[in-house]
Motif scaffolding. Structure first.
Motif, PDB file in Angstrom:
ATOM      1  N   ASP A  55       0.851  -1.196   0.000  1.00 32.91           N
ATOM      2  CA  ASP A  55       0.000   0.000   0.000  1.00 32.91           C
ATOM      3  C   ASP A  55       0.882   1.240   0.000  1.00 32.91           C
ATOM      4  O   ASP A  55       0.918   1.997   0.966  1.00 32.91           O
ATOM      5  CB  ASP A  55      -0.932  -0.016   1.221  1.00 32.91           C
ATOM      6  N   LEU A  56       1.601   1.456  -1.086  1.00 30.71           N
ATOM      7  CA  LEU A  56       2.528   2.573  -1.197  1.00 30.71           C
ATOM      8  C   LEU A  56       2.119   3.487  -2.337  1.00 30.71           C
ATOM      9  O   LEU A  56       1.483   3.055  -3.306  1.00 30.71           O
ATOM     10  CB  LEU A  56       3.959   2.068  -1.456  1.00 30.71           C
ATOM     11  N   THR A  57       2.482   4.755  -2.201  1.00 31.77           N
ATOM     12  CA  THR A  57       2.353   5.645  -3.344  1.00 31.77           C
ATOM     13  C   THR A  57       3.442   5.296  -4.366  1.00 31.77           C
ATOM     14  O   THR A  57       4.399   4.596  -4.051  1.00 31.77           O
ATOM     15  CB  THR A  57       2.490   7.105  -2.901  1.00 31.77           C
ATOM     16  N   GLU A  58       3.276   5.804  -5.574  1.00 32.11           N
ATOM     17  CA  GLU A  58       4.264   5.470  -6.602  1.00 32.11           C
ATOM     18  C   GLU A  58       5.639   6.035  -6.248  1.00 32.11           C
ATOM     19  O   GLU A  58       6.667   5.400  -6.487  1.00 32.11           O
ATOM     20  CB  GLU A  58       3.812   5.994  -7.960  1.00 32.11           C
ATOM     21  N   GLY A  59       5.670   7.234  -5.674  1.00 34.49           N
ATOM     22  CA  GLY A  59       6.950   7.808  -5.281  1.00 34.49           C
ATOM     23  C   GLY A  59       7.640   7.001  -4.197  1.00 34.49           C
ATOM     24  O   GLY A  59       8.851   6.752  -4.257  1.00 34.49           O
ATOM     25  N   ALA A  60       6.866   6.559  -3.192  1.00 37.99           N
ATOM     26  CA  ALA A  60       7.448   5.739  -2.133  1.00 37.99           C
ATOM     27  C   ALA A  60       7.909   4.391  -2.671  1.00 37.99           C
ATOM     28  O   ALA A  60       8.966   3.885  -2.278  1.00 37.99           O
ATOM     29  CB  ALA A  60       6.428   5.545  -1.010  1.00 37.99           C
ATOM     30  N   PRO A  87       9.719   2.584   3.840  1.00 37.00           N
ATOM     31  CA  PRO A  87       9.286   3.674   2.963  1.00 37.00           C
ATOM     32  C   PRO A  87       9.133   4.989   3.721  1.00 37.00           C
ATOM     33  O   PRO A  87       8.989   4.987   4.941  1.00 37.00           O
ATOM     34  CB  PRO A  87       7.931   3.172   2.438  1.00 37.00           C
ATOM     35  N   PRO A  88       9.175   6.115   2.997  1.00 35.24           N
ATOM     36  CA  PRO A  88       9.114   7.411   3.684  1.00 35.24           C
ATOM     37  C   PRO A  88       7.795   7.591   4.404  1.00 35.24           C
ATOM     38  O   PRO A  88       6.760   7.046   4.017  1.00 35.24           O
ATOM     39  CB  PRO A  88       9.284   8.421   2.537  1.00 35.24           C
ATOM     40  N   GLN A  89       7.841   8.361   5.455  1.00 35.64           N
ATOM     41  CA  GLN A  89       6.654   8.595   6.266  1.00 35.64           C
ATOM     42  C   GLN A  89       5.637   9.426   5.504  1.00 35.64           C
ATOM     43  O   GLN A  89       5.980  10.385   4.812  1.00 35.64           O
ATOM     44  CB  GLN A  89       7.051   9.311   7.563  1.00 35.64           C
ATOM     45  N   ARG A 134       7.128  17.854   8.715  1.00 35.53           N
ATOM     46  CA  ARG A 134       7.273  17.914   7.260  1.00 35.53           C
ATOM     47  C   ARG A 134       8.295  18.970   6.856  1.00 35.53           C
ATOM     48  O   ARG A 134       9.086  18.770   5.934  1.00 35.53           O
ATOM     49  CB  ARG A 134       5.920  18.206   6.617  1.00 35.53           C
ATOM     50  N   THR A 135       8.295  20.106   7.558  1.00 36.38           N
ATOM     51  CA  THR A 135       9.268  21.152   7.250  1.00 36.38           C
ATOM     52  C   THR A 135      10.684  20.688   7.555  1.00 36.38           C
ATOM     53  O   THR A 135      11.614  20.921   6.770  1.00 36.38           O
ATOM     54  CB  THR A 135       8.940  22.426   8.061  1.00 36.38           C
TER      55      THR A 135
END
Length: 271
Positions: free
Chosen positions: A35-40, A87-89, A124-125
């Motif tokens: 369940d990942l985004t394409e970028g992740a 994967p990234p948060q 996020r910053t």
């Protein structure tokens, strides 16, 4: 001379064996994330391939992707991703944080959502700083009490984990100012920042060959299937050749046993 048609049974057997080999090849992978985004998914696949693991990504839904690795590389893949914090948060936006599940929200719920949203936006910053791999912001904002004239000051604790060699060890002042400016009523001196260097990653090994990437059991089964294919092919070739040679021998025997047209036997046969 009639030649027997080739029997398609052997070719059907070969096709079946080839299909089994393909299924075995596809079944030697195990899903790592689903369940990942394409970028992740791209980041995960890139990190694993740089370590010599044949990772693959495939669509898992309308906007999600799954990553699979060879079954015998699953444990090492988990360790690599854990070491690299992949994967990234995924960060929740303000719209999802303040989404109301009920018609009426209490002041405590609204305050909790506000603090959570501020911490996520600050994290996020901080992730935008080069070298940061983990950022956590824990603001402590006491509720305002009009009946209590003594106001308790707000504070915040910040944890930043960075890659070894990154030039972030001297940026504590910048991190404190970012957090202090992002939370109303928080002073610079009330922000505690802890910078932690990540463990040094080992040098990635050379990419393994296909024979190392697949389990030994697969190559054993594939070798057996290949042997069966070769045996089937040679058996079919030998049988077809033997059939042709037998037909030629039968034809020569028939021609030898047939009497000539000018001979007495041939004349009596014609009469």
């Amino acid at each position: 001379m009639l030649q027997q048609p080739e029997d398609p049974t052997g070719f059907a057997v070969m096709r079946t064996l080839l299909m089994l080999a393909t299924l075995l090849l596809a079944g030697c992978t195990q899903q790592l994330h689903g369940d990942l985004t394409e970028g992740a998914a791209n980041l995960v696949v890139g990190a694993l391939r740089s370590e010599g693991i044949r990772a693959e990504k495939k669509p898992a839904g309308e906007s999600t992707w799954r990553v699979s690795v060879p079954e015998d590389e699953f444990a090492r893949s988990v360790q690599i991703l854990k070491r690299r914090n992949l994967p990234p948060q995924q960060f929740d936006g303000l719209g999802s944080v303040f989404r109301k599940d009920s018609l009426v929200s209490t002041l405590t719920e609204e305050r909790a959502r506000l603090i959570y949203a501020m911490s996520r936006e600050l994290e996020r910053t901080l992730y935008e700083i080069d070298g940061v791999i983990v950022a956590r912001v824990h603001p402590v904002i006491p509720p305002s009490d009009p009946l209590n004239p003594k106001k308790v000051a707000s504070s915040a604790a910040v944890l930043v984990k960075y890659r070894p060699g990154a030039e972030i060890a001297g940026k504590e002042a910048m991190v404190r100012s970012l957090v202090a400016a992002g939370i109303e009523g928080l002073s610079y001196d009330d922000v505690r920042v802890h910078l932690v260097a990540a463990e040094v990653q080992p040098i990635a090994p050379d990419a393994p060959s296909v024979s190392r990437a697949l389990p030994p059991m697969f190559w054993g089964i594939l070798g057996v299937l290949t042997g069966l294919l070769l045996l089937s092919y040679f058996a079919l070739t030998w049988r077809n050749g033997a059939t042709v040679r037998l037909d030629e021998l039968r034809g020569r025997l028939l021609r030898r046993g047939k009497p000539a047209a000018g001979s007495p036997a041939g004349q009596s046969a014609s009469q």
